[in-house]
Design an enzyme around this catalytic site. Structure first.
Site, mmCIF file in Angstrom:
data_model
loop_
_atom_site.group_PDB
_atom_site.id
_atom_site.type_symbol
_atom_site.label_atom_id
_atom_site.label_comp_id
_atom_site.label_asym_id
_atom_site.label_seq_id
_atom_site.Cartn_x
_atom_site.Cartn_y
_atom_site.Cartn_z
ATOM 1 N N GLY A 19 34.484 35.637 63.630
ATOM 2 C CA GLY A 19 34.909 37.117 64.216
ATOM 3 C C GLY A 19 34.251 38.245 62.982
ATOM 4 C CG ASN A 20 33.666 41.412 64.558
ATOM 5 O OD1 ASN A 20 34.416 42.574 64.352
ATOM 6 N ND2 ASN A 20 33.113 41.072 65.647
ATOM 7 C CE1 TYR A 21 35.870 41.041 56.469
ATOM 8 C CE2 TYR A 21 33.585 41.691 56.433
ATOM 9 C CZ TYR A 21 34.837 41.085 55.940
ATOM 10 O OH TYR A 21 34.610 40.088 55.021
ATOM 11 C CB SER A 22 35.882 45.309 64.819
ATOM 12 O OG SER A 22 36.510 46.428 65.618
ATOM 13 C CB ALA B 149 32.926 44.936 66.631
#
Ligand code: CTP
Length: 404
Positions: A210-213, A278
């Site tokens: 995943g990512n930090y969005s 994102a």
């Protein structure tokens, strides 16, 4: 002064437990200076008395086509033309079904069919009724007919069951109406599709890529578009934020493939599509069926495959009457990279934010953007709150802000 001051509002009340909350809504509307005409369905009167409503609104409450003792006829056509807006709160499954099918067997639905003004509906019912395909179908039908649905919240219901179906609080409904009348309604009747948040790509049942969005920028855009009168659909990855405006329709997804599938359903109806998510560029080739264990000799290797590019896929399908907007979050060669994405994905506009700028990017409440359009047209903006940035972006799309 409230934007509702002097506005004529038809407040429809139907037979649900939440009818008692309509009294608060009525008081808020009257306090804001609106003229309110209450129409109550015969079942509604089982839940709340017309005397309370008429004393607060200062007008006789209408329920039947005729006043029994005088034979005076109430004209649904006149009311439909008088109204600047109609709000039905609470709206039962039955009233929405009648509205969706045009069954004009009471004064409220008859007035709805004659109304030329925008109509807002705040559903309230038990969670199973809310989730029933018939209700879902009717609500979709009403949306397609241009009705603004004020989404019910999750919470404890009159049945003591917990789930979706609780009518939005009167303050929330009031806010939707205030927003409607305060913003320039330059997106009235238009559908705006927004992607927001990260995507999660499953590795095994407990892990993902995943990512930090945070989703904050996408949701700020959703609230701003809704305030301008748009029907807004947010296709959202897993996030903690929620829209402030309850009329925003949030579709929750997890992976890039799910996000694409949901976007493809909505895109044909969209006037504007803004890709603020994102999206993970890669996903594991396969998801392990059970948890990958630590107690084994070799370190696991996760093979990745490329995810679909949602913006580029919609860019290929785009019609001439649609506006497709992308975001670019860059660390180096920002302008060149953004201009390249604008072209590659067949976008009409790209919003660049640089991770080098303090206060811009993931998780912050502020953002600093530069907007690029084809032909080298560029507009730079100072650091602002994400709410103000959302306004700038929509002003730019609708041609309100000067292009530099
Ligand atoms: N985007 C998308 N689907 C993807 C990747 C990106 O819809 N699979 C969209 C984003 O929502 C954004 C725009 O494309 O509006 C640019 O995203 P970005 O991650 O900056 O671009 P990428 O194409 O992934 O390029 P790179 O990661 O190499 O910078």
């Amino acid at each position: 002064m409230s934007p509702l001051s002097g506005k004529n509002i038809v407040l429809g009340i139907t037979g649900g437990i939440a009818a008692y909350k309509s009294v608060t809504l009525l008081r808020l509307l009257v306090k804001a200076g609106a003229e309110v005409q209450v129409i109550i369905t015969p079942n509604g009167k089982e839940f709340i008395t017309p005397v309370t409503l008429s004393s607060l609104s200062g007008r006789p409450v209408i329920s039947e086509f005729f006043t029994a003792n005088t034979g005076e006829w109430h004209s649904h056509v006149d009311l439909g033309l008088w109204a600047d807006a109609m709000v039905i709160a609470p709206a039962t499954a039955s009233t929405m079904a009648k509205m969706a099918c045009g069954v004009a067997d009471n004064m409220l639905v008859t007035s709805y069919l004659s109304a030329r003004a925008p109509v807002f509906v705040a559903p309230a019912m038990d969670l199973d009724m809310m989730a029933h395909p018939a209700t879902v179908r009717n609500i979709d039908r009403l949306r397609a007919d241009g009705v603004h649905i004020i989404e019910p919240a999750e919470g404890e219901l009159a049945s003591h069951l917990v789930g979706k179906g609780r009518m939005e609080e009167p303050e929330g409904i009031f806010r939707v109406l205030e927003d409607y009348f305060s913003a320039g309604q330059d997106l009235a009747g238009k559908t705006v599709l927004i992607t927001a948040g990260p995507t999660y790509e499953r590795i095994d049942p407990v892990r993902f890529i995943g990512n930090y969005s945070s989703g904050k920028m996408g949701y700020a855009l959703a609230d701003e578009a809704a305030a301008r009168g748009a029907r807004v659909v947010v296709v959202s990855g897993p996030v903690a934020v929620r829209p402030e405006n309850p009329s925003v329709d949030v579709r929750h997804v997890e992976s890039a493939c799910e996000m694409l599938a949901e976007c493809e359903k909505v895109f044909p109806e969209a006037y504007i599509a803004i890709m603020a998510a994102a999206v993970a560029d890669y996903a594991p080739v396969s998801t392990a069926a059970s948890k990958i264990k630590r107690e084994r000799d070799e370190v696991p290797v996760i093979h990745l495959k490329k995810n679909p590019d949602i913006a580029a896929t919609l860019g290929q399908a785009k019609r001439g009457d649609q506006v497709l907007v992308g975001f670019a979050l860059e660390t180096d060669h920002e302008l060149d990279n953004a201009a390249d994405k604008l072209r590659r994905k067949n976008l009409d506009m790209i919003v660049l934010n640089s991770l080098r700028d303090a206060g811009a990017g993931f998780g912050t409440d502020t953002n600093k953007i530069t907007i690029l359009r084809p032909g080298g047209i560029r507009t730079e903006y100072p650091l602002k709150s994400k709410k103000e940035v959302a306004r700038d972006i929509l002003d730019n799309i609708t041609g309100k802000s000067p292009l530099v």
